[in-house]
Design an enzyme around this catalytic site. Structure first.
Site, PDB file in Angstrom:
ATOM      1  N   SER A  64       0.837  -1.212   0.000  1.00 43.07           N
ATOM      2  CA  SER A  64       0.000   0.000   0.000  1.00 43.07           C
ATOM      3  C   SER A  64       0.864   1.252   0.000  1.00 43.07           C
ATOM      4  CB  SER A  64      -0.909   0.025   1.224  1.00 43.07           C
ATOM      5  OG  SER A  64      -1.740  -1.108   1.260  1.00 43.07           O
TER       6      SER A  64
HETATM    7  N1  SAH Z   1      -0.914  -4.598   4.181  1.00 41.88           N
HETATM    8  C1  SAH Z   1      -0.201  -4.845   2.957  1.00 41.88           C
HETATM    9  C2  SAH Z   1      -1.032  -4.474   1.727  1.00 41.88           C
HETATM   10  C3  SAH Z   1      -1.076  -5.617   0.786  1.00 41.88           C
HETATM   11  S1  SAH Z   1      -2.253  -5.553  -0.513  1.00 41.88           S
HETATM   12  C4  SAH Z   1       1.151  -4.148   2.968  1.00 41.88           C
HETATM   13  O1  SAH Z   1       1.395  -3.349   3.868  1.00 41.88           O
HETATM   14  O2  SAH Z   1       1.970  -4.422   2.095  1.00 41.88           O
HETATM   15  C5  SAH Z   1      -3.530  -6.618   0.093  1.00 41.88           C
HETATM   16  C6  SAH Z   1      -3.124  -8.014   0.479  1.00 41.88           C
HETATM   17  O3  SAH Z   1      -4.305  -8.709   0.881  1.00 41.88           O
HETATM   18  C7  SAH Z   1      -2.509  -8.849  -0.640  1.00 41.88           C
HETATM   19  O4  SAH Z   1      -1.269  -9.336  -0.230  1.00 41.88           O
HETATM   20  C8  SAH Z   1      -3.514  -9.979  -0.854  1.00 41.88           C
HETATM   21  O5  SAH Z   1      -2.928 -11.208  -1.236  1.00 41.88           O
HETATM   22  C9  SAH Z   1      -4.180 -10.060   0.507  1.00 41.88           C
HETATM   23  N2  SAH Z   1      -5.507 -10.668   0.500  1.00 41.88           N
HETATM   24  C10 SAH Z   1      -6.436 -10.631  -0.482  1.00 41.88           C
HETATM   25  N3  SAH Z   1      -7.534 -11.318  -0.143  1.00 41.88           N
HETATM   26  C11 SAH Z   1      -7.330 -11.818   1.094  1.00 41.88           C
HETATM   27  C12 SAH Z   1      -8.093 -12.650   1.980  1.00 41.88           C
HETATM   28  N4  SAH Z   1      -9.312 -13.083   1.648  1.00 41.88           N
HETATM   29  N5  SAH Z   1      -7.547 -12.962   3.171  1.00 41.88           N
HETATM   30  C13 SAH Z   1      -6.299 -12.537   3.517  1.00 41.88           C
HETATM   31  N6  SAH Z   1      -5.530 -11.767   2.722  1.00 41.88           N
HETATM   32  C14 SAH Z   1      -6.025 -11.421   1.513  1.00 41.88           C
END
Ligand code: SAH
Length: 213
Positions: A64
């Protein structure tokens, strides 16, 4: 790769930029100034690590944008010792910020490759979470519930009921809801268990993946 005074300088610039964009909480800003974001990205993105931008990590996912991380963290009103569940570990950046604020962090990631990578990278930068798991965010983490705070970092089509159930009375959840772009929702559970929902602007997240088979 290591952390250097040059990287610290870039982080200080990023903090100034976030201040200009309206992030005021000194604790959140100090966490941004502390976490070596470049060590959580692929080395090809190292030169861009301290721009206020989202970047690809792996498996089509993104880390993000720092502004979004700071904004969600601000809304969550993190207190030292808070027990926090994060849905969507991704790179581990958001989790590292929560750790720096003194929270007990539990995080789950739906893509195994990312879960493994984040585990390794967070160990490398000495961030110790209470729990990291490969699992399904729609279900939350019933085994460790309830939580004081819940933060969802992928776009949710709706607010999963199981997450509301896993929130402590007096707790807060921050969750981007919608398709295309998302409304940032703050869900507060009062001490009597009443749910109060407010919205806090539009953002763009990668979609939350469907339930695990
Ligand atoms: N908090 C992260 C942002 C990552 S983007 C950071 O600081 O880098 C969102 C993330 O959510 C992705 O890695 C994706 O694989 C995960 N995600 C998507 N659907 C999900 C689900 N149902 N349960 C857990 N994680 C999920």
């Amino acid at each position: 790769m290591t952390d250097t005074p040059r990287h610290q300088g870039l982080r200080n610039k990023l903090v100034a930029e976030l201040k200009n964009k309206g992030i005021t909480d000194p604790k959140v800003l100090s966490a941004i100034a502390s976490v070596p974001r470049h060590l959580l990205l692929e080395s090809a993105f190292e030169p861009h690590a301290y721009q206020d931008k989202a970047f690809p990590i792996a498996a089509g996912q993104t880390i993000s944008q720092p502004y979004t991380v700071a904004f969600q963290t601000d809304l969550l009103a993190v207190k030292k010792g808070d027990k926090i569940l994060e849905i969507g570990t991704g790179s581990g950046y958001q989790a590292a910020i929560l750790y720096h604020l003194g929270a007990k962090v539990y995080t789950i990631e739906r893509i195994k490759e990312l879960y493994l990578k984040a585990k390794k990278n967070l160990e490398k930068i000495n961030v110790r979470l209470k729990y990291m798991g490969y699992g399904d965010g729609y279900k939350g983490l019933p085994l460790y519930a309830p939580f004081d705070k819940i933060i969802v970092t992928a776009a949710a089509p709706y607010v999963p009921e199981s997450l509301i159930d896993q929130l402590n009375p007096g707790g807060r959840m921050v969750i981007p809801v919608g398709q295309g772009s998302q409304e940032m929702k703050l869900i507060e559970k009062t001490s009597s268990g009443e749910i109060i929902e407010t919205t806090h602007g539009m953002f763009k997240f990668v979609p939350m993946l469907k339930n695990k088979a």
